[in-house]
Design a protein around this motif. Structure first.
Motif, PDB file in Angstrom:
ATOM      1  N   MET A   1       0.818  -1.196   0.000  1.00 11.54           N
ATOM      2  CA  MET A   1       0.000   0.000   0.000  1.00 11.54           C
ATOM      3  C   MET A   1       0.863   1.262   0.000  1.00 11.54           C
ATOM      4  N   VAL A   2       1.968   1.211   0.706  1.00 12.16           N
ATOM      5  CA  VAL A   2       2.844   2.383   0.769  1.00 12.16           C
ATOM      6  C   VAL A   2       3.395   2.703  -0.619  1.00 12.16           C
ATOM      7  N   SER A   3       3.752   1.669  -1.363  1.00  7.07           N
ATOM      8  CA  SER A   3       4.277   1.861  -2.705  1.00  7.07           C
ATOM      9  C   SER A   3       3.249   2.549  -3.607  1.00  7.07           C
ATOM     10  N   LEU A   4       2.010   2.107  -3.551  1.00  6.28           N
ATOM     11  CA  LEU A   4       0.964   2.727  -4.371  1.00  6.28           C
ATOM     12  C   LEU A   4       0.626   4.133  -3.874  1.00  6.28           C
ATOM     13  N   ALA A   5       0.732   4.355  -2.567  1.00  4.68           N
ATOM     14  CA  ALA A   5       0.509   5.701  -2.032  1.00  4.68           C
ATOM     15  C   ALA A   5       1.579   6.664  -2.530  1.00  4.68           C
ATOM     16  N   VAL A   6       2.829   6.211  -2.578  1.00  8.46           N
ATOM     17  CA  VAL A   6       3.910   7.046  -3.118  1.00  8.46           C
ATOM     18  C   VAL A   6       3.664   7.332  -4.597  1.00  8.46           C
ATOM     19  N   ALA A   7       3.221   6.326  -5.345  1.00  9.94           N
ATOM     20  CA  ALA A   7       2.917   6.529  -6.764  1.00  9.94           C
ATOM     21  C   ALA A   7       1.798   7.550  -6.924  1.00  9.94           C
ATOM     22  N   GLY A   8       0.745   7.425  -6.131  1.00 12.01           N
ATOM     23  CA  GLY A   8      -0.355   8.390  -6.195  1.00 12.01           C
ATOM     24  C   GLY A   8       0.102   9.796  -5.875  1.00 12.01           C
ATOM     25  N   TRP A   9       0.966   9.923  -4.873  1.00 15.16           N
ATOM     26  CA  TRP A   9       1.473  11.243  -4.495  1.00 15.16           C
ATOM     27  C   TRP A   9       2.316  11.838  -5.630  1.00 15.16           C
ATOM     28  N   LEU A  10       3.193  11.024  -6.243  1.00 17.78           N
ATOM     29  CA  LEU A  10       4.009  11.515  -7.351  1.00 17.78           C
ATOM     30  C   LEU A  10       3.160  11.910  -8.553  1.00 17.78           C
ATOM     31  N   ILE A  11       2.127  11.121  -8.822  1.00 25.04           N
ATOM     32  CA  ILE A  11       1.234  11.455  -9.940  1.00 25.04           C
ATOM     33  C   ILE A  11       0.491  12.743  -9.645  1.00 25.04           C
ATOM     34  N   TRP A  12       0.003  12.899  -8.429  1.00 25.83           N
ATOM     35  CA  TRP A  12      -0.709  14.114  -8.036  1.00 25.83           C
ATOM     36  C   TRP A  12       0.209  15.323  -8.119  1.00 25.83           C
ATOM     37  N   LEU A  13       1.482  15.126  -7.781  1.00 30.30           N
ATOM     38  CA  LEU A  13       2.442  16.224  -7.755  1.00 30.30           C
ATOM     39  C   LEU A  13       2.956  16.601  -9.140  1.00 30.30           C
ATOM     40  N   LEU A  14       3.276  15.610  -9.980  1.00 31.85           N
ATOM     41  CA  LEU A  14       3.933  15.892 -11.255  1.00 31.85           C
ATOM     42  C   LEU A  14       2.967  16.013 -12.439  1.00 31.85           C
ATOM     43  N   PRO A  15       2.405  14.931 -12.977  1.00 31.61           N
ATOM     44  CA  PRO A  15       1.546  15.101 -14.151  1.00 31.61           C
ATOM     45  C   PRO A  15       0.094  15.422 -13.820  1.00 31.61           C
ATOM     46  N   GLY A  16      -0.319  15.234 -12.585  1.00 37.79           N
ATOM     47  CA  GLY A  16      -1.724  15.401 -12.204  1.00 37.79           C
ATOM     48  C   GLY A  16      -2.342  16.741 -12.572  1.00 37.79           C
ATOM     49  N   PRO A  17      -1.727  17.866 -12.191  1.00 35.92           N
ATOM     50  CA  PRO A  17      -2.329  19.161 -12.535  1.00 35.92           C
ATOM     51  C   PRO A  17      -2.447  19.388 -14.045  1.00 35.92           C
ATOM     52  N   HIS A  18      -1.436  18.951 -14.789  1.00 34.12           N
ATOM     53  CA  HIS A  18      -1.467  19.119 -16.243  1.00 34.12           C
ATOM     54  C   HIS A  18      -2.545  18.233 -16.871  1.00 34.12           C
ATOM     55  N   LEU A  19      -2.627  16.986 -16.406  1.00 36.62           N
ATOM     56  CA  LEU A  19      -3.630  16.064 -16.935  1.00 36.62           C
ATOM     57  C   LEU A  19      -5.037  16.571 -16.632  1.00 36.62           C
ATOM     58  N   ALA A  20      -5.255  17.084 -15.427  1.00 35.42           N
ATOM     59  CA  ALA A  20      -6.571  17.630 -15.067  1.00 35.42           C
ATOM     60  C   ALA A  20      -6.919  18.841 -15.931  1.00 35.42           C
ATOM     61  N   ALA A  21      -5.931  19.691 -16.198  1.00 35.26           N
ATOM     62  CA  ALA A  21      -6.180  20.875 -17.034  1.00 35.26           C
ATOM     63  C   ALA A  21      -6.487  20.475 -18.467  1.00 35.26           C
ATOM     64  N   VAL A  22      -5.749  19.510 -19.003  1.00 38.72           N
ATOM     65  CA  VAL A  22      -5.982  19.070 -20.385  1.00 38.72           C
ATOM     66  C   VAL A  22      -7.358  18.410 -20.504  1.00 38.72           C
ATOM     67  N   LEU A  23      -7.729  17.601 -19.508  1.00 38.70           N
ATOM     68  CA  LEU A  23      -9.028  16.928 -19.541  1.00 38.70           C
ATOM     69  C   LEU A  23     -10.191  17.880 -19.275  1.00 38.70           C
ATOM     70  N   GLY A  24      -9.902  19.071 -18.761  1.00 35.47           N
ATOM     71  CA  GLY A  24     -10.946  20.064 -18.549  1.00 35.47           C
ATOM     72  C   GLY A  24     -11.670  19.942 -17.225  1.00 35.47           C
ATOM     73  N   PHE A  25     -11.025  19.350 -16.211  1.00 36.94           N
ATOM     74  CA  PHE A  25     -11.659  19.280 -14.897  1.00 36.94           C
ATOM     75  C   PHE A  25     -11.728  20.676 -14.300  1.00 36.94           C
ATOM     76  N   GLY A  26     -12.864  21.004 -13.746  1.00 35.42           N
ATOM     77  CA  GLY A  26     -13.040  22.315 -13.144  1.00 35.42           C
ATOM     78  C   GLY A  26     -13.441  23.359 -14.166  1.00 35.42           C
ATOM     79  N   PRO A  27     -13.744  24.531 -13.666  1.00 30.41           N
ATOM     80  CA  PRO A  27     -14.161  25.600 -14.577  1.00 30.41           C
ATOM     81  C   PRO A  27     -12.985  26.139 -15.392  1.00 30.41           C
ATOM     82  N   VAL A  28     -13.308  26.809 -16.476  1.00 26.82           N
ATOM     83  CA  VAL A  28     -12.298  27.454 -17.300  1.00 26.82           C
ATOM     84  C   VAL A  28     -11.659  28.560 -16.471  1.00 26.82           C
ATOM     85  N   ASP A  29     -10.322  28.621 -16.479  1.00 28.84           N
ATOM     86  CA  ASP A  29      -9.614  29.625 -15.683  1.00 28.84           C
ATOM     87  C   ASP A  29      -9.617  31.000 -16.333  1.00 28.84           C
ATOM     88  N   GLY A  30      -9.722  31.042 -17.651  1.00 31.30           N
ATOM     89  CA  GLY A  30      -9.716  32.313 -18.346  1.00 31.30           C
ATOM     90  C   GLY A  30      -9.625  32.111 -19.841  1.00 31.30           C
TER      91      GLY A  30
END
Length: 169
Positions: A1-30
């Motif tokens: 579980m710790v290994s997958l938690a570290v993977a989730g944290w790295l994904i959330w930290l590195l590609p997560g924000p970009h992937l969420a923005a590309v997929l259109g999660f949340g309102p348009v920022d501008g």
């Protein structure tokens, strides 16, 4: 579980924000008024999609406009056109096949080693032996190849869909 938690944290930290923005999660920022588009290259000089520069105007009142780069644009936009964008780490994003394929691949490449490690630890704990580690090298290789193939396929399908929708607009 710790290994997958570290993977989730790295994904959330590195590609997560970009992937969420590309997929259109949340309102348009501008919106971004395009000044120019160009073929971007990476550090080795290989093609890295189409980037556009322009002025970003935030949707929230009171924030100043600023110059930003639209990372991996879906199409080369005409100068003067406006595009709704979502921001991640100071860069503007829109739905594009190249960007979606890139960020899905990065996510899979991060997840693969941690998934193989987690499965290996689980098998070793279940049998109380370290003899299973060689089996999970194959899991690691398959996970990495699957990440590359999935990113490529998603990128191609989304690029075709965007081209078809632009054709009928």
């Amino acid at each position: 579980m710790v290994s997958l938690a570290v993977a989730g944290w790295l994904i959330w930290l590195l590609p997560g924000p970009h992937l969420a923005a590309v997929l259109g999660f949340g309102p348009v920022d501008g919106v971004m008024r395009i000044a120019s588009c160009y073929e971007a290259t990476d550090e080795q000089g290989y093609s890295d999609g189409t980037n556009c520069t322009g002025t970003y105007t935030p949707r929230a009142a009171g924030e100043p406009s600023r110059q930003v780069t639209l990372d991996k644009a879906a199409t080369p936009h005409k100068p003067g056109s406006t595009v709704e964008v979502r921001m991640a780490r100071g860069r503007a994003h829109e739905l594009s096949g190249y960007a979606l394929g890139t960020w899905i691949t990065v996510t899979g490449l991060i997840l693969g080693p941690f998934l193989a490690l987690s499965l290996s630890f689980r098998a070793c704990a279940r049998d109380r032996t370290w003899s299973h580690n060689g089996d999970y090298v194959l899991v690691f290789i398959v996970a990495e190849v699957a990440a590359l193939v999935l990113g490529l396929l998603v990128g191609i399908v989304v690029s075709i869909a965007i081209a078809l929708f632009d054709l009928f607009d």
